[in-house]
Scaffold this active site. Structure first.
Site, PDB file in Angstrom:
ATOM      1  CE1 TYR A 167     -40.983  11.681 -14.998  1.00 49.02           C
ATOM      2  CE2 TYR A 167     -39.599   9.916 -14.079  1.00 49.02           C
ATOM      3  CZ  TYR A 167     -40.425  10.525 -15.355  1.00 49.02           C
ATOM      4  OH  TYR A 167     -40.615   9.852 -16.468  1.00 49.02           O
ATOM      5  CE  LYS A 210     -51.175  22.096 -22.914  1.00 48.66           C
ATOM      6  NZ  LYS A 210     -51.512  22.125 -24.435  1.00 48.66           N
ATOM      7  CG  ASP A 268     -50.179  20.820 -27.380  1.00 47.53           C
ATOM      8  OD1 ASP A 268     -49.360  21.432 -27.482  1.00 47.53           O
ATOM      9  OD2 ASP A 268     -51.458  20.920 -27.330  1.00 47.53           O
ATOM     10  CG  ASP A 292     -40.367   9.315 -19.656  1.00 43.65           C
ATOM     11  OD1 ASP A 292     -39.445   8.438 -19.932  1.00 43.65           O
ATOM     12  OD2 ASP A 292     -41.661   8.961 -19.031  1.00 43.65           O
ATOM     13  CG  ASP A 339     -40.066   5.863 -24.749  1.00 39.89           C
ATOM     14  OD1 ASP A 339     -39.133   6.272 -24.178  1.00 39.89           O
ATOM     15  OD2 ASP A 339     -40.834   4.906 -24.515  1.00 39.89           O
TER      16      ASP A 339
END
Ligand code: IPM
Ligand code: MG
Length: 363
Positions: free
Chosen positions: A141, A191, A223, A247, A251
């Site tokens: 970001y 990751k 993942d 983020d 959700d």
């Protein structure tokens, strides 16, 4: 207690849900005898239309003067084609970055009666209660360079993911401290099989964990975590992760609560000033129709009382009122359909009024 709150309703359903949150703030003010001043400011698309920028100086100053910031949501199709720097979302990044609000706290809690509103089986959801601790001022970001340029006659886009050890360390401390007050487990999500940022992340988190011998640490690839959140969410207590992963995972985790309209968030820094917002966004398709669920914003206010003002009783009062309203079967339309516990379909305003009534002791 004397308190100043900056109120930034923003775009889409932002103003409607914030209006309900203001009612709740006023009800709490009266009940507990606080002196709360609300300073309303303009932000996001509305600010772009009026002043040509998503976070005007005046709004920034108002936030600077305030003890905490309540934000509805920013963005919408009208402003989707503006360049990155001019988009409504930039206001959010400026607030987060400018006030150094590096710790984003997103609690994922199942209200038992809402588990039937979720697309996941209720038995998978029973008793789920975890928190996502998302790093909020680093990673993709904010990393530079961040641009689209032309190379060899074709456009090439670059986003940069960077993390300093110190940035990882401070958010890790937030997660471990939180776990100490909960079920003493941190799942650090990365990751590390691919990304250098994640390898540093893992190393620093391991180091920090040595200071918290009472907390169990596990590492999980992002993942796999995305799968585990819907497969067996009960395994989590505190999920610690970087900006972009947080983020996306938050959700996804919203499905657990039955609706993204239920998820509050707090963004905190070193001091007590915090930014509080629902995680749902502007939902332009339902804006202005009095059908949006205001509970995520109302629950964000509860977090504000807890984290910025250290007023736990007031925070609990708001949370208990939300519990009670749901328990009574009053649902907004995002939760209503297909839920056997849904007794009465209510609109945004009505939901706000119900929560206030319970806080006042009248329901
Ligand atoms: C969130 C939102 C924001 C983010 C957007 C609106 C910039 O999706 O708070 O999760 O990506 O952080
Ligand atoms: Mg998001």
């Amino acid at each position: 207690m004397k308190i100043k709150i900056a109120i930034l309703p923003g775009d889409g359903i932002g103003p409607e849900v914030v209006k309900q949150a203001i009612k709740v703030i006023k009800t709490i003010e009266k009940k507990y005898g606080h002196n709360i001043e609300l300073l309303e400011g303009i932000v996001g698309g509305e600010a772009i239309d009026k002043y040509g920028e998503p976070l005007p100086d005046e709004t920034w100053k108002l936030c600077e003067e305030s003890d905490a910031i309540l934000l509805g949501a920013v963005g919408g199709p009208k402003w989707d084609n503006l360049p990155g720097e001019k988009r409504p979302e930039k206001a959010l990044l400026k607030l987060r970055g400018g006030f150094n609000l590096f710790a984003n706290i997103r609690p994922i809690k199942v209200f038992e009666k809402l588990s039937f509103s979720s697309t996941i089986k209720p038995e998978v959801l029973k008793g789920v209660d975890f928190v996502i601790v998302r790093e909020l001022t680093g990673g993709l970001y904010f990393g530079k360079p961040k641009e689209i340029r032309v190379e060899n006659g074709e456009e090439i886009a670059i986003d940069t993911m960077t993390y300093k050890a110190s940035e990882i360390r401070r958010i890790a401390h937030v997660a471990f401290k939180m776990a100490q007050k909960r079920n003493k487990k941190v799942t650090s999500v990365d990751k590390a099989n691919i990304l250098e940022c994640s390898r540093l992340w893992r190393k620093v988190v391991d180091e920090v964990s040595k200071e918290y011998k009472d907390v169990n640490l596990e590492h999980m690839y992002v993942d796999n975590c995305a799968m585990q959140i819907v497969r067996n969410p009960k395994q989590f207590d505190v999920i610690l992760t970087e900006n972009t992963f947080g983020d996306i995972l938050s959700d996804e985790a919203a499905v657990i609560t039955g609706s993204i309209g239920m998820l509050p968030s707090a963004s905190l820094g070193e001091g007590t000033k915090g930014l509080y917002e629902p995680i749902h966004g502007t939902a332009p398709d339902i804006a202005g129709k009095n059908i949006a669920n205001p509970l995520a914003t109302i629950l964000s206010v509860a977090m504000m009382f807890r984290y910025s003002f250290d007023l736990e009783k007031e925070a609990k009062d708001i949370e208990n009122a939300v519990d009670k309203v749901i328990d009574m079967g009053y649902f907004t339309q995002d939760l209503f359909t297909g839920n056997p516990y849904a007794k009465q379909l209510v609109g945004t305003e009505e939901m706000g009024d119900l929560v206030c009534k319970v806080i006042e002791g009248g329901a």
